[in-house]
Design an enzyme around this catalytic site. Structure first.
Site, PDB file in Angstrom:
ATOM      1  N   GLY A 248      62.239  17.657  13.509  1.00 23.83           N
ATOM      2  CA  GLY A 248      62.433  17.406  14.813  1.00 23.83           C
ATOM      3  C   GLY A 248      63.594  16.058  14.874  1.00 23.83           C
ATOM      4  O   GLY A 248      64.243  16.190  15.860  1.00 23.83           O
TER       5      GLY A 248
ATOM      6  N   ALA B 157      58.893  15.667  13.948  1.00 25.02           N
ATOM      7  CA  ALA B 157      57.823  15.441  14.876  1.00 25.02           C
ATOM      8  C   ALA B 157      56.618  14.897  14.311  1.00 25.02           C
ATOM      9  O   ALA B 157      56.493  14.821  12.936  1.00 25.02           O
ATOM     10  CB  ALA B 157      57.609  16.990  15.484  1.00 25.02           C
TER      11      ALA B 157
HETATM   12  N1  CO8 Z   1      55.095  12.403  10.940  1.00 23.01           N
HETATM   13  C1  CO8 Z   1      54.150  11.466  11.063  1.00 23.01           C
HETATM   14  N2  CO8 Z   1      54.389  10.356  10.276  1.00 23.01           N
HETATM   15  C2  CO8 Z   1      55.390  10.272   9.411  1.00 23.01           C
HETATM   16  C3  CO8 Z   1      56.238  11.280   9.591  1.00 23.01           C
HETATM   17  C4  CO8 Z   1      55.950  12.328  10.438  1.00 23.01           C
HETATM   18  N3  CO8 Z   1      57.124  13.328  10.596  1.00 23.01           N
HETATM   19  N4  CO8 Z   1      57.144  10.909   8.421  1.00 23.01           N
HETATM   20  C5  CO8 Z   1      56.705   9.982   7.997  1.00 23.01           C
HETATM   21  N5  CO8 Z   1      55.904   9.378   8.438  1.00 23.01           N
HETATM   22  C6  CO8 Z   1      54.880   8.098   8.185  1.00 23.01           C
HETATM   23  C7  CO8 Z   1      54.206   8.377   7.016  1.00 23.01           C
HETATM   24  O1  CO8 Z   1      52.780   9.238   7.191  1.00 23.01           O
HETATM   25  C8  CO8 Z   1      54.027   6.973   6.335  1.00 23.01           C
HETATM   26  O2  CO8 Z   1      52.897   6.292   6.923  1.00 23.01           O
HETATM   27  P1  CO8 Z   1      51.741   5.599   6.534  1.00 23.01           P
HETATM   28  O3  CO8 Z   1      52.401   4.326   5.831  1.00 23.01           O
HETATM   29  O4  CO8 Z   1      50.643   5.346   7.412  1.00 23.01           O
HETATM   30  O5  CO8 Z   1      51.284   6.564   5.519  1.00 23.01           O
HETATM   31  C9  CO8 Z   1      55.158   6.242   6.988  1.00 23.01           C
HETATM   32  O6  CO8 Z   1      55.949   6.905   8.071  1.00 23.01           O
HETATM   33  C10 CO8 Z   1      56.368   6.245   5.809  1.00 23.01           C
HETATM   34  O7  CO8 Z   1      56.608   7.439   5.263  1.00 23.01           O
HETATM   35  P2  CO8 Z   1      56.499   7.787   3.666  1.00 23.01           P
HETATM   36  O8  CO8 Z   1      55.582   6.591   3.071  1.00 23.01           O
HETATM   37  O9  CO8 Z   1      56.030   8.963   3.404  1.00 23.01           O
HETATM   38  O10 CO8 Z   1      57.743   7.259   3.287  1.00 23.01           O
HETATM   39  P3  CO8 Z   1      58.967   7.539   2.003  1.00 23.01           P
HETATM   40  O11 CO8 Z   1      59.892   6.918   1.974  1.00 23.01           O
HETATM   41  O12 CO8 Z   1      57.929   7.861   0.783  1.00 23.01           O
HETATM   42  O13 CO8 Z   1      59.258   9.384   2.520  1.00 23.01           O
HETATM   43  C11 CO8 Z   1      60.015  10.923   4.074  1.00 23.01           C
HETATM   44  C12 CO8 Z   1      60.005   9.528   3.318  1.00 23.01           C
HETATM   45  C13 CO8 Z   1      60.651  11.975   2.814  1.00 23.01           C
HETATM   46  C14 CO8 Z   1      60.835  11.330   5.185  1.00 23.01           C
HETATM   47  C15 CO8 Z   1      58.539  11.522   4.268  1.00 23.01           C
HETATM   48  O14 CO8 Z   1      57.989  10.410   5.083  1.00 23.01           O
HETATM   49  C16 CO8 Z   1      58.369  13.026   4.958  1.00 23.01           C
HETATM   50  O15 CO8 Z   1      58.535  13.789   3.909  1.00 23.01           O
HETATM   51  N6  CO8 Z   1      58.216  12.798   6.111  1.00 23.01           N
HETATM   52  C17 CO8 Z   1      57.776  14.186   6.930  1.00 23.01           C
HETATM   53  C18 CO8 Z   1      59.053  14.883   7.044  1.00 23.01           C
HETATM   54  C19 CO8 Z   1      58.779  16.058   7.609  1.00 23.01           C
HETATM   55  O16 CO8 Z   1      57.927  16.990   7.169  1.00 23.01           O
HETATM   56  N7  CO8 Z   1      59.349  16.365   8.932  1.00 23.01           N
HETATM   57  C20 CO8 Z   1      59.186  17.569   9.613  1.00 23.01           C
HETATM   58  C21 CO8 Z   1      57.780  17.328  10.740  1.00 23.01           C
HETATM   59  S1  CO8 Z   1      57.501  18.859  11.477  1.00 23.01           S
HETATM   60  C22 CO8 Z   1      58.701  18.941  12.719  1.00 23.01           C
HETATM   61  O17 CO8 Z   1      59.457  18.214  12.895  1.00 23.01           O
HETATM   62  C23 CO8 Z   1      58.535  20.021  13.830  1.00 23.01           C
HETATM   63  C24 CO8 Z   1      59.639  19.857  14.863  1.00 23.01           C
HETATM   64  C25 CO8 Z   1      59.057  20.737  16.072  1.00 23.01           C
HETATM   65  C26 CO8 Z   1      58.274  20.510  16.889  1.00 23.01           C
HETATM   66  C27 CO8 Z   1      58.021  21.053  18.141  1.00 23.01           C
HETATM   67  C28 CO8 Z   1      57.140  22.246  18.505  1.00 23.01           C
HETATM   68  C29 CO8 Z   1      57.348  23.001  19.713  1.00 23.01           C
END
Ligand code: CO8
Length: 257
Positions: free
Chosen positions: A108, A65
Site C-alpha cells: 500500500g 497496509a
Molecule cells: N503492517 C503492520 N506493521 C508493520 C508493517 C506493516 N505493513 N511493516 C512493518 N511493520 C512493523 C513491524 O511489525 C515492526 O513492529 P514490531 O516492532 O511491533 O514488531 C515494525 O514495523 C518494524 O518493522 P521490522 O522490525 O520488520 O523492520 P525491518 O527493518 O526489520 O524490516 C520491512 C522492514 C522489510 C519493511 C518489514 O517490516 C516488512 O517486510 N514489512 C511488511 C511489508 C509488506 O509486506 N507490505 C505489504 C503489506 S500488504 C498491503 O500493503 C496491501 C495493500 C492493499 C490493501 C487494500 C485492500 C483493499
C-alpha cells in the site's frame, strides 16, 4: 484539524503531510486513511494551497497496509466494508500532489505513492508489491498503476515475486520523476512543489485532468479533451494575465480566476 497518525503543516502555498506511525514503519491503517481523506479534502478546498507533498520518515515512506489490522479480517469484513475504497477520495484530489519517498514504499505504500501526480525518490528508496508473500495481491491499485508506470514485464515480475526495486531502477523504469540524495529529499520535493504552486491554479488542475485522461481515453478522444480544456481556459482571467505578462516580460500574477 487534529490528527494522530499524520502531521500536516502549510508552508506558504504548499501543504506538507507526513505519515507519522514510526513504530509501524508508517503502515497504513484505517485511521491513517480517515485522516488522509480529511487532510487532502482540506487541501483541495483551500484556495491558498496550490501543491501538496506527502512524505514519510527516512526509513519508510510506508511499509504497506497495516498487516496486523488486516490479519484477522474476514471476506465479509473486507468486501462488505469495502476496505480501503476510501483511497478513491484521495485520488479524487483535483490539485497537484507529490509523493516524496525515502526508504520502504511497499504494498500500500508503493500504491499510495503511485496515486500521486509525481514521485520523487531518495537514493535509499525501495519500491515493491510484496503482497503475494502474504497470500494476497495488491489491493490499492498496484497491479494497475504499476503496469501503467513501468510496463507489464517488470510489473508482473514485481507482483509475482514481491522483489523490491531500488531508486535507480525506479527512475530508469519511469516510476519516479527524479532521484535525489536522501538528506535532500524533502527540500527538493518542497522546491518542486513551490514551482508548481507558482503556476496558474486553473491550468494546473487542467493539466492533471489531461494527463490522467491519457490513461482512460483513446488518443483521439484524449486529444479532443485536451483541446476543449485548452479552449476553456480562454474564459479565465489567468489566461489573459499569463499572456499579458509574457508580452510585458514580467511574471504572471495569478488569481485562480
Ligand atoms: N503492517 C503492520 N506493521 C508493520 C508493517 C506493516 N505493513 N511493516 C512493518 N511493520 C512493523 C513491524 O511489525 C515492526 O513492529 P514490531 O516492532 O511491533 O514488531 C515494525 O514495523 C518494524 O518493522 P521490522 O522490525 O520488520 O523492520 P525491518 O527493518 O526489520 O524490516 C520491512 C522492514 C522489510 C519493511 C518489514 O517490516 C516488512 O517486510 N514489512 C511488511 C511489508 C509488506 O509486506 N507490505 C505489504 C503489506 S500488504 C498491503 O500493503 C496491501 C495493500 C492493499 C490493501 C487494500 C485492500 C483493499
Amino acid at each position: 484539524m487534529s490528527f494522530e497518525t499524520i502531521l500536516v503543516e502549510t508552508r506558504g502555498a504548499v501543504t506538507l503531510v507526513r505519515l507519522n506511525r514510526p513504530q509501524a514503519l508508517n503502515a497504513l491503517n484505517s485511521q491513517v486513511l480517515g485522516e488522509l481523506i480529511t487532510a487532502f479534502a482540506a487541501y483541495d478546498a483551500d484556495a491558498s494551497q496550490r501543491c501538496l507533498v506527502i512524505t514519510g520518515s527516512e526509513k519508510a515512506f510506508a511499509a504497506g497496509a497495516d498487516i496486523k489490522e488486516m490479519s484477522t479480517q474476514s471476506f465479509a469484513d473486507m468486501y462488505g466494508g469495502n476496505f480501503f475504497a476510501g483511497y478513491d477520495h484521495v485520488t479524487a484530489t483535483r490539485k497537484p500532489w507529490i509523493a516524496a519517498v525515502s526508504g520502504f514504499a511497499l504494498g500500500g505504500g508503493c500504491e499510495l505513492a503511485m496515486m500521486a501526480d509525481i514521485i520523487i525518490a531518495a537514493e535509499n528508496a525501495k519500491f515493491g508489491q510484496p503482497e503475494i508473500k502474504l497470500g494476497v495481491t495488491p489491493g490499492m491499485g498496484g497491479s494497475q498503476r504499476l503496469v501503467r508506470a513501468i510496463g507489464k514485464a517488470k510489473a508482473m515480475e514485481m507482483c509475482l515475486t514481491g522483489r523490491m526495486m531500488d531508486a535507480a531502477e525506479a527512475e530508469r523504469s519511469g516510476l519516479v520523476a527524479r532521484v535525489v540524495p536522501t538528506d535532500q529529499l524533502l527540500d527538493e520535493a518542497l522546491k518542486l512543489a513551490e514551482t508548481i504552486a507558482g503556476m496558474a491554479p486553473l491550468a494546473a488542475i487542467a493539466v492533471k485532468e489531461e494527463v490522467d485522461a491519457a490513461f482512460e481515453m483513446t488518443l483521439k478522444e484524449g486529444v479532443r479533451f485536451e483541446r476543449r480544456l485548452f479552449h476553456s481556459l480562454f474564459g479565465s482571467a489567468d489566461q489573459k494575465e499569463g499572456m499579458a505578462a509574457f508580452v510585458e516580460k514580467r511574471p504572471g500574477n495569478w488569481t485562480g480566476k
